[in-house]
Design an enzyme around this catalytic site. Structure first.
Site, PDB file in Angstrom:
ATOM      1  N   GLY A 100       0.826  -1.193   0.000  1.00  0.00           N
ATOM      2  CA  GLY A 100       0.000   0.000   0.000  1.00  0.00           C
ATOM      3  C   GLY A 100       0.861   1.243   0.000  1.00  0.00           C
ATOM      4  N   ASP A 101       0.362   2.315  -0.611  1.00  0.00           N
ATOM      5  CA  ASP A 101       1.059   3.588  -0.519  1.00  0.00           C
ATOM      6  C   ASP A 101       0.854   4.163   0.879  1.00  0.00           C
ATOM      7  OD1 ASP A 101       2.580   5.764  -1.231  1.00  0.00           O
ATOM      8  OD2 ASP A 101       1.538   6.115  -3.119  1.00  0.00           O
ATOM      9  N   ALA A 102       1.687   5.125   1.233  1.00  0.00           N
ATOM     10  CA  ALA A 102       1.714   5.633   2.607  1.00  0.00           C
ATOM     11  C   ALA A 102       0.365   6.220   3.007  1.00  0.00           C
ATOM     12  CB  ALA A 102       2.815   6.672   2.761  1.00  0.00           C
ATOM     13  N   GLY A 103      -0.274   5.608   3.996  1.00  0.00           N
ATOM     14  CA  GLY A 103      -1.541   6.092   4.504  1.00  0.00           C
ATOM     15  C   GLY A 103      -2.738   5.817   3.630  1.00  0.00           C
ATOM     16  N   ALA A 104      -2.529   5.151   2.502  1.00  0.00           N
ATOM     17  CA  ALA A 104      -3.606   5.032   1.520  1.00  0.00           C
ATOM     18  C   ALA A 104      -4.708   4.075   1.950  1.00  0.00           C
ATOM     19  CB  ALA A 104      -3.032   4.591   0.170  1.00  0.00           C
TER      20      ALA A 104
END
Length: 806
Positions: free
Chosen positions: A230-234
């Site tokens: 996952g992308d950061a905080g996504a």
């Protein structure tokens, strides 16, 4: 040695407890000492060098590497970066992970995208080929062990920073299968990349982290397991700003079910992720089999990285520390920068001779800038530095105006190590650096540092330049009818005021009215140096942290007004003016094309930028770069930034019907080349066959030169709208004067397929295709034809992978 990698994930899974498994689903994975499993983290940034981990070799931006059109060179750069990751991991295995987040393979659909610098090309096939080369370098040559684990970014349909977490990229089926997916498919099908990162946006109304395409498409392209991060905080956005699900427990569970294996949330703290997934298990939203599936994919990558290898078995474990910025890597950085420089135009002024007096002017004349994903420069060679000692005389000026600021009778002063203050004393002087759209940075003359707002809101002059996730060193001057100006701080959205102690601050709530006094006219001073020189070299472009970067798209394609004014002034003073555009993206530089005798472009070139530029300016090296994006004449030629339907919108070189400023594939040499003798191995072919296309290329100039021979096709008749031209192959060839080479290119007929919605498959029609060979998408020198029989049949998965490993 015998490799048991494919069997050991299942063995490890059987011995891991459920809490231990859940702990492996976070970016920062705790060790499991009883099984000998060390700590692990995903996410070392390696876009064009190792980033955020101290000094490392800084290569040209990815867009610049792409301009080389040289997969072998790009693969070598990837290998160098991979070795430096390994060296840093060996020194600090807790902090430096071997899962690298590179390359970015989103096709560069719109040049206003803030992250344009991270990609390779607007063409998905070229993107796939070049990104595959870089990923192969990163992963290494060993058949079962990985140097690093390359991760493709960002799946899927991601080309806007504006509201990126809440906008939906709507992809018609043809756009999805013909434009968006191929660049991801190529590195996975070739075995070069082993992981993929999901993107922040939604796709057709569904968060990308929940896309059925994760399991339905991308995991079907690779022979080995594909880890999805996952992308950061996504993942937190799913139940957050996207409001797609009612709470984080449901959002995290849905992401795991959709195929996300590693959660990049809450920085180094896995606690919230583990708690949410634990509750999801209790609610029955996921089962242990969902956890096992993700953990197995993570372990498969970790084992290929040698996580459980005994000493002496990991072929990459002993990379020495001194490989970082070693002489070989410095030379490779210079070569990569040289090959990335594109000669846009030249009436014979270039190359320059060594007996000239040269004025190197402009905001990028004597500086080397880095972007958000750059490493820390071990050293930097600017354009000015590169020419020193190589021509008769070199002078330089940034072309910036020098001002002082007053509030009524008091002047703005600079206290060493403290805030800017007002005092009844001689004022401090500031250079005003224009980065476009009215955005400026203020550089204190006294110490060469930039003005920014600290955490308290006080203005201080202690910064090396605009930078950081939040840029706190940029302003706008709002001039008022009474002759004063308000100083607007962009990061806080506040005006600069004066606190009771006379300190300048953005926290006062009241805007101060500044009197701006011009002490030095930067354009006039630069023009004076140009007039005294034989040749002026004006180095313009963008700051990679300002007006176009991650979180911020560009509003248009225009050169900054102040920079264009500087260029005009220099050219008026000395018509022998060379423009060097150093930028992360194309500009609508029509005035320069019309009026200047020579122009070049390069991406931000890293530590060896100035040496490489001097090599090209002086003719020690031929400009070997070619554009991998269309340079449009005007922003009005672009569709809406959020319109992802490149087919309907006539977007990119594939469908654009206008006249570009510089076309896709454009780039000149100091040599001249003639094309002759086009040959096709056959005039008819069945879908799935390969057609050899060869041509004789002759250097008719007086200098050695490098040519990039490009092969395009156009389908003459079809049931659907087809591209006007589409790249199929290319080859770099270097020739001495008078020499001829026969260059062979390959047309893989399976790649002529398009997505047929009625069959839900890629099909090749019975059709005749024009075969176009030339120097760019618009500079076609020879034309042939081949009739392809496809029968409208769906292409096989193998055919759809064709050419991926080249």
């Amino acid at each position: 040695m015998t490799d048991h990698t494919h069997h050991r994930p299942d063995d490890l899974l059987a011995r891991l407890t459920l809490p231990e498994k859940l702990g492996l689903l976070h970016q920062w994975q705790a060790p499991v000492p009883r099984l000998g499993l060390p700590a692990f983290r995903t996410g070392t940034e390696a876009l064009h060098g190792v980033a955020w981990l101290g000094e490392a070799t800084v290569f040209p931006q990815a867009l610049g590497l792409a301009a080389s059109w040289n997969p072998q060179l790009i693969r070598a750069v990837g290998a160098a970066v991979g070795d430096e990751v390994r060296a840093k991991h060996r020194a600090d295995p807790q902090r430096v992970g071997l899962n690298v987040w590179a390359p970015v393979v989103n096709p560069l659909r719109d040049p206003r995208w803030g992250r344009n610098e991270e990609g390779w090309s607007e063409d998905p096939w070229l993107t796939g080929r070049l990104a595959t080369a870089y990923a192969f370098g990163l992963r290494g040559e060993h058949p079962t062990r990985l140097r690093t684990a390359p991760t493709l970014k960002h799946f899927l349909g991601y080309n806007n920073e504006t509201d990126r977490a809440v906008t939906s990229s709507n992809l018609p089926p043809r756009v999805l299968h013909e434009y968006e997916l191929p660049a991801f498919r190529a590195p996975l099908a070739a075995g070069a990349a082993v992981a993929v990162m999901a993107s922040y946006n939604l796709v057709d109304g569904v968060p990308a982290h929940l896309s059925p395409l994760i399991d339905g498409e991308l995991r079907g392209w690779a022979d080995d397991e594909v880890m999805v991060v996952g992308d950061a905080g996504a993942v937190g956005n799913i139940a957050g700003v996207q409001r797609h699900l009612p709470d984080h427990v449901a959002g995290f569970a849905a992401a795991l079910r959709a195929g996300v294996d590693s959660f990049t949330e809450d920085d180094e703290d896995p606690g919230p992720t583990v708690e949410r997934l634990t509750e999801a298990l209790a609610r029955g939203l996921i089962g242990e089999s969902d956890v096992d599936r993700a953990v197995r994919r993570i372990l498969s990558v970790r084992l290929r990285l040698g996580d459980l290898d005994p000493p002496g078995h990991d072929p990459y474990a002993d990379v020495p520390a001194d490989v970082v910025n070693c002489p070989a890597h410095r030379e490779l950085a210079r070569e990569a920068a040289r090959q990335s420089i594109v000669l846009l135009g030249n009436d014979g002024l270039l190359p320059l001779s060594a007996d000239l007096r040269v004025a190197v002017l402009g905001p990028l004349a004597d500086t080397v800038l880095t972007d958000w994903y750059s490493g820390t420069l071990p050293y930097a060679v600017s354009a000015y530095d590169g020419l020193l000692g190589r021509v008769r005389e070199v002078t330089t000026h940034a072309g910036a105006d020098r001002i002082t600021l007053r509030v009524e009778h008091r002047a703005v002063r600079l206290a060493d190590g403290g805030p800017l203050t007002l005092a009844d004393a001689a004022p401090a002087e500031f250079d005003v650096v224009d980065w476009g759209d009215g955005v400026v940075a203020l550089r204190a003359v006294h110490n060469g540092r930039y003005v920014g707002a600290d955490d308290s809101g006080a203005l201080v002059a202690d910064r090396p330049g605009p930078g950081g996730w939040v840029v706190r060193e940029t302003f706008r001057l709002h001039h008022r009818p009474d002759g004063t100006a308000l100083l607007h701080h962009l990061a806080t959205g506040r005006h600069v005021g004066v606190d009771p102690y006379g300190h300048l601050s953005v926290a006062t709530g009241d805007a101060a009215a500044f009197t701006v006094e011009l002490h030095v006219d930067g354009a006039a001073e630069a023009a004076a140096l140009a007039a005294a020189a034989d040749v002026a070299v004006v180095v313009l472009g963008n700051h990679p942290m300002v007006n176009g970067r991650e979180t911020e798209d560009r509003v248009d394609l225009a050169l900054p007004a102040g920079q264009l004014g500087l260029l005009r002034a220099v050219h008026a003073a000395n018509p022998r003016t060379v423009l060097v555009v150093t930028s992360s993206y194309p500009y609508a530089a029509g005035w320069a094309r019309e009026h200047l005798p020579a122009a070049l472009w390069s991406a931000h070139g890293g530590q060896e930028h100035g040496n490489a530029l001097a090599d090209v300016l002086l003719g020690a090296e031929d400009p070997g770069g070619r554009l991998t994006q269309t340079w449009y004449a005007d922003t009005a030629e672009l569709p809406d930034l959020l319109d992802y339907d490149v087919i309907d919108a006539d977007a990119t070189y594939l469908y654009h019907r206008g006249e570009p400023l510089y076309p896709f594939g454009h780039g000149l040499s100091y040599a001249e080349f003639d094309y002759a003798g086009l040959r096709l191995s056959t005039a008819t072919a069945q879908a799935g066959e390969e057609v050899e296309v060869s041509v004789e290329v002759t250097n008719t100039g007086r200098r050695p030169g490098t040519e990039v021979v490009q092969l395009y096709t156009r389908q003459r008749r079809s049931r659907v709208k087809q591209p006007l031209r589409q790249l199929r192959d290319f080859a770099r060839v270097t020739l001495e004067p008078g020499c001829t080479a026969r260059v062979t290119l390959r047309l893989r007929t399976a790649e002529l397929a398009w997505w047929d919605e009625t069959r839900a498959a890629m099909v090749v029609e019975d059709a005749t295709h024009s075969v176009l060979v030339g120097r760019s998408a618009r500079d076609v020198r020879l034309v042939g034809a081949v009739a392809v029989t496809g029968g409208g049949e769906a292409t096989t998965p193998a055919a759809r992978r064709s050419g991926a490993a080249r």
